[in-house]
Design an enzyme around this catalytic site. Structure first.
Site, PDB file in Angstrom:
ATOM      1  N   GLY A 262     -50.004  42.504  22.878  1.00  0.00           N
ATOM      2  CA  GLY A 262     -48.655  42.291  23.392  1.00  0.00           C
ATOM      3  C   GLY A 262     -48.612  41.073  24.291  1.00  0.00           C
ATOM      4  CB  SER A 263     -46.173  40.061  26.832  1.00  0.00           C
ATOM      5  OG  SER A 263     -46.208  41.182  27.686  1.00  0.00           O
ATOM      6  CB  THR A 264     -49.966  36.690  28.709  1.00  0.00           C
ATOM      7  OG1 THR A 264     -50.403  36.159  27.452  1.00  0.00           O
ATOM      8  CG2 THR A 264     -50.965  36.308  29.772  1.00  0.00           C
ATOM      9  N   GLY A 267     -50.534  42.475  29.574  1.00  0.00           N
ATOM     10  CA  GLY A 267     -51.996  42.492  29.460  1.00  0.00           C
ATOM     11  C   GLY A 267     -52.666  42.345  30.821  1.00  0.00           C
ATOM     12  CD  GLU A 284     -53.811  39.466  19.285  1.00  0.00           C
ATOM     13  OE1 GLU A 284     -53.290  38.491  19.882  1.00  0.00           O
ATOM     14  OE2 GLU A 284     -53.287  40.043  18.325  1.00  0.00           O
ATOM     15  CD  GLU A 415     -46.400  34.351  22.603  1.00  0.00           C
ATOM     16  OE1 GLU A 415     -46.328  35.156  23.540  1.00  0.00           O
ATOM     17  OE2 GLU A 415     -47.185  34.473  21.649  1.00  0.00           O
TER      18      GLU A 415
HETATM   19  P1  NDP Z   1     -44.837  43.789  25.644  1.00  0.00           P
HETATM   20  O1  NDP Z   1     -46.152  43.270  26.048  1.00  0.00           O
HETATM   21  O2  NDP Z   1     -43.935  44.315  26.695  1.00  0.00           O
HETATM   22  O3  NDP Z   1     -45.000  44.968  24.572  1.00  0.00           O
HETATM   23  C1  NDP Z   1     -46.173  45.256  23.842  1.00  0.00           C
HETATM   24  C2  NDP Z   1     -46.435  46.763  23.861  1.00  0.00           C
HETATM   25  O4  NDP Z   1     -46.784  47.185  25.183  1.00  0.00           O
HETATM   26  C3  NDP Z   1     -45.228  47.613  23.482  1.00  0.00           C
HETATM   27  O5  NDP Z   1     -45.675  48.766  22.804  1.00  0.00           O
HETATM   28  C4  NDP Z   1     -44.654  47.948  24.837  1.00  0.00           C
HETATM   29  O6  NDP Z   1     -43.806  49.045  24.821  1.00  0.00           O
HETATM   30  C5  NDP Z   1     -45.913  48.225  25.621  1.00  0.00           C
HETATM   31  N1  NDP Z   1     -45.751  48.098  27.081  1.00  0.00           N
HETATM   32  C6  NDP Z   1     -44.755  47.512  27.775  1.00  0.00           C
HETATM   33  N2  NDP Z   1     -44.997  47.576  29.095  1.00  0.00           N
HETATM   34  C7  NDP Z   1     -46.176  48.216  29.237  1.00  0.00           C
HETATM   35  C8  NDP Z   1     -46.985  48.584  30.365  1.00  0.00           C
HETATM   36  N3  NDP Z   1     -46.619  48.282  31.604  1.00  0.00           N
HETATM   37  N4  NDP Z   1     -48.151  49.211  30.137  1.00  0.00           N
HETATM   38  C9  NDP Z   1     -48.553  49.501  28.893  1.00  0.00           C
HETATM   39  N5  NDP Z   1     -47.839  49.187  27.797  1.00  0.00           N
HETATM   40  C10 NDP Z   1     -46.667  48.549  27.948  1.00  0.00           C
HETATM   41  O7  NDP Z   1     -44.098  42.698  24.807  1.00  0.00           O
HETATM   42  P2  NDP Z   1     -42.510  42.554  24.615  1.00  0.00           P
HETATM   43  O8  NDP Z   1     -42.122  43.411  23.521  1.00  0.00           O
HETATM   44  O9  NDP Z   1     -41.768  42.756  25.890  1.00  0.00           O
HETATM   45  O10 NDP Z   1     -42.388  41.017  24.254  1.00  0.00           O
HETATM   46  C11 NDP Z   1     -42.297  40.037  25.285  1.00  0.00           C
HETATM   47  C12 NDP Z   1     -43.004  38.787  24.898  1.00  0.00           C
HETATM   48  O11 NDP Z   1     -44.369  39.073  24.684  1.00  0.00           O
HETATM   49  C13 NDP Z   1     -42.540  38.178  23.594  1.00  0.00           C
HETATM   50  O12 NDP Z   1     -41.454  37.357  23.768  1.00  0.00           O
HETATM   51  C14 NDP Z   1     -43.755  37.449  23.157  1.00  0.00           C
HETATM   52  O13 NDP Z   1     -43.775  36.191  23.770  1.00  0.00           O
HETATM   53  C15 NDP Z   1     -44.900  38.283  23.667  1.00  0.00           C
HETATM   54  N6  NDP Z   1     -45.491  39.165  22.638  1.00  0.00           N
HETATM   55  C16 NDP Z   1     -46.696  38.839  22.132  1.00  0.00           C
HETATM   56  C17 NDP Z   1     -47.257  39.613  21.139  1.00  0.00           C
HETATM   57  C18 NDP Z   1     -48.561  39.287  20.546  1.00  0.00           C
HETATM   58  O14 NDP Z   1     -48.869  39.746  19.452  1.00  0.00           O
HETATM   59  N7  NDP Z   1     -49.394  38.538  21.203  1.00  0.00           N
HETATM   60  C19 NDP Z   1     -46.567  40.767  20.590  1.00  0.00           C
HETATM   61  C20 NDP Z   1     -45.307  41.069  21.234  1.00  0.00           C
HETATM   62  C21 NDP Z   1     -44.818  40.272  22.211  1.00  0.00           C
HETATM   63  P3  NDP Z   1     -42.233  48.748  24.574  1.00  0.00           P
HETATM   64  O15 NDP Z   1     -42.100  48.304  23.190  1.00  0.00           O
HETATM   65  O16 NDP Z   1     -41.570  50.006  24.815  1.00  0.00           O
HETATM   66  O17 NDP Z   1     -41.843  47.702  25.584  1.00  0.00           O
END
Ligand code: NDP
Length: 505
Positions: A262-264, A267, A284, A415
């Site tokens: 997910g997002s940095t 992470g 990742e 990004e």
């Molecule tokens: P997030 O990092 O918020 O989401 C990724 C996952 O983590 C989702 O399942 C999310 O749940 C969950 N999550 C959110 N907050 C927490 C937390 N505090 N602790 C544990 N898990 C959590 O990404 P976003 O969807 O908000 O996207 C934001 C930005 O991140 C995008 O614009 C993009 O730039 C980047 N991104 C990068 C990705 C990659 O593959 N590298 C993938 C997705 C996003 P929920 O869906 O409910 O928020």
């Protein structure tokens, strides 16, 4: 007379017709694709999906549920139960109880379960592809040809590793980590679930998967597949929910390993929350990957790679080639050909098999793309956006190209995670490497050149986890994937993808 008559009739037969408007030159194509929508009549989505815990579907303790919508139409697809902290507790204790039996199973038998899951994904491939496209907005062509086959391939691949783990640890004794919390994003919901579950299970771990809030459906279909495969209860749980569910899961004191994509920003939060605990962590995260085109490249081939590098999955790709670095001597040619090629992209109904660019995943993501694009214009970059009719409902953003971008512009640094490409230039190989590495991220890169030695030299100098040569966005279960710096750490895929799920003594 008769001769004259014949002559008249002959001349009438060969008469030059009255002047008509000139036919269009044969080289231009004046036809369009007919709509080719994928049929959905055989699809049976339930009205509501529950949590998958202990081998069955159960209602959440707090009774929370949210609608999951189709981003191309804004219509509700289904209600999905959201897990709260009590459900996280239950799933973790169920997983803990299931661990000894799964860990103790003969590795060959574990492999058979994975193999069965892979086969069932193949059997339900069409349904999975349609649901992935409906729930996430991606073109059916990509869901059908990439997401679903690759998800099956990951289970097949790691099924084969289950009884060969000694080769990964060079004969040293290894044990599974234990209870794994696995959090996946919305850009490749099924594929990311497969990336995480397959190696974890092959190593004898049990897993709790949290899909993203906007795309929970294929993870829940995968839960049905686990049932069909008769996977022992508790080995896999699926807990749909939002960020609070994810946060509760990764902080649970009885979790042994966390794998997050997910997002940095999130992470970093997870890393800080786990500091000082003996919990294995792989992250990742995001990227701002450089796609480098040298003057000796085959430009037509490079243009195809640039297009698939940034417009694949609407640019919702962590390794998207979102920073295009072009050698100055071929800049005009590359930009001109790229812009011509972009005119051919078809944006619209994700379920149409001709669609190249589908819907943006959510209103939030669309707002983020719009904000960064507006900033690019304000900062002085030159914007070109494809002029195409977009559907009235749903979330859409037409493919966009920025030139005259400086390395300090936000669109060159951050990004965007959308169909937006920033073009920068370089003069020498050294400058290309320096600019490509000038990023807080280090996930992927592309190199376009005719010279093999140059490709290897540049690849070795890049701080990128993945480097593609004369291609882009190629994925394979046998190859490791992961980043440097703020793109995270740990590898998924290949034998390297097994190590984070093992404790080697
Ligand atoms: P997030 O990092 O918020 O989401 C990724 C996952 O983590 C989702 O399942 C999310 O749940 C969950 N999550 C959110 N907050 C927490 C937390 N505090 N602790 C544990 N898990 C959590 O990404 P976003 O969807 O908000 O996207 C934001 C930005 O991140 C995008 O614009 C993009 O730039 C980047 N991104 C990068 C990705 C990659 O593959 N590298 C993938 C997705 C996003 P929920 O869906 O409910 O928020």
């Amino acid at each position: 007379m008769s001769v004259g008559g014949e002559t008249r009739s002959m001349s009438a037969g060969n008469a030059i017709p009255p002047e008509e408007p000139a036919a269009p030159p044969r080289t231009a194509l004046h036809w369009d694709y007919a709509p080719a929508p994928e049929a959905t009549d055989h699809l049976r989505l339930a009205e509501r999906y529950e949590l998958f815990i202990d081998g069955g579907f159960v209602a959440p303790a707090e009774g929370t549920a949210r609608a999951t919508v189709n981003p191309a139409t804004e219509e509700t697809l289904a209600e999905v139960a959201f897990a709260g902290s009590a459900d996280v507790d239950t799933a973790v204790s169920v997983a803990r109880r299931a661990l000894p039996r799964w860990e103790g199973l003969a590795p060959l038998e574990r492999g058979k379960y994975l193999f069965r899951i892979a086969r069932l994904i193949q059997e339900r491939a069409r349904e999975l592809a349609i649901v992935e496209s409906l729930d996430g907005g991606k073109p059916i062509r990509e869901a059908r040809d990439i997401d679903v086959p690759l998800a099956a391939a990951h289970f097949f691949y790691y099924a084969g590793w289950a009884d060969k783990l000694a080769y990964v640890t060079a004969g040293r004794r290894a044990r599974p980590r234990g209870v794994c919390a696995q959090i996946v994003p919305w850009n490749f919901p099924l594929l990311m679930a497969a990336w995480k579950l397959a190696p974890a299970l092959a190593c004898g771990n049990v897993a709790i998967l949290k899909p993203a809030e906007t795309t929970p459906l294929t993870a829940l279909l995968l839960a049905e597949i686990c049932q069909e495969a008769e996977l022992p209860p508790g080995v896999v749980s699926v807990l749909p929910g939002d960020g609070t569910t994810g946060a509760a899961l990764v902080r649970h004191p009885d979790v042994d390993k966390v794998a997050f994509t997910g997002s940095t920003t999130v992470g970093k939060e997870i890393q800080a929350a786990l500091a000082g605990r003996d919990v294995g962590l792989t992250l990742e995260l995001g990227g701002k990957s450089a796609n480098i085109v040298f003057e000796d490249a085959s430009i037509d081939q490079a243009v195809e790679g640039i297009v698939s590098g940034i417009f694949f999955n609407q640019g919702h790709v962590c390794c998207a080639g979102s920073r295009l670095l072009v050698q100055e001597s071929v800049l005009d040619e590359v930009v001109e050909k790229l812009w011509q090629r972009m005119q051919r992209l078809r944006v619209g109904d994700p379920l149409d098999k001709n669609t190249d660019v589908g819907a943006i995943n959510s209103a939030e993501q669309l707002a983020r793309i719009e904000e960064l694009v507006a900033c690019g214009e304000l900062e002085g970059a030159r914007r070109r956006t494809l002029s195409t009719a977009l559907p009235e409902r749903g979330y859409w953003f037409a493919p966009t190209l920025f030139t005259d971008v400086s390395p300090a512009h936000r669109i060159a640094v951050e990004e965007i995670f959308g169909p937006v490409l920033s073009v920068l230039t370089f003069r020498t190989q050294a400058e290309a490497v320096e600019k490509a590495n000038a990023s807080v991220y280090g996930l992927a890169a592309g190199i376009w050149t005719d010279k093999g030695a140059k490709a290897f030299e540049v690849a070795a100098a890049l701080r990128s986890g993945v480097v593609w040569q004369n291609t882009y966005n190629r994925f394979d279960p046998t190859a490791a994937f992961g980043g440097y710096r703020e793109s995270g750490f740990g590898r998924e895929g290949g034998p390297a993808g097994l190590r984070p799920y093992l404790r080697v003594s």
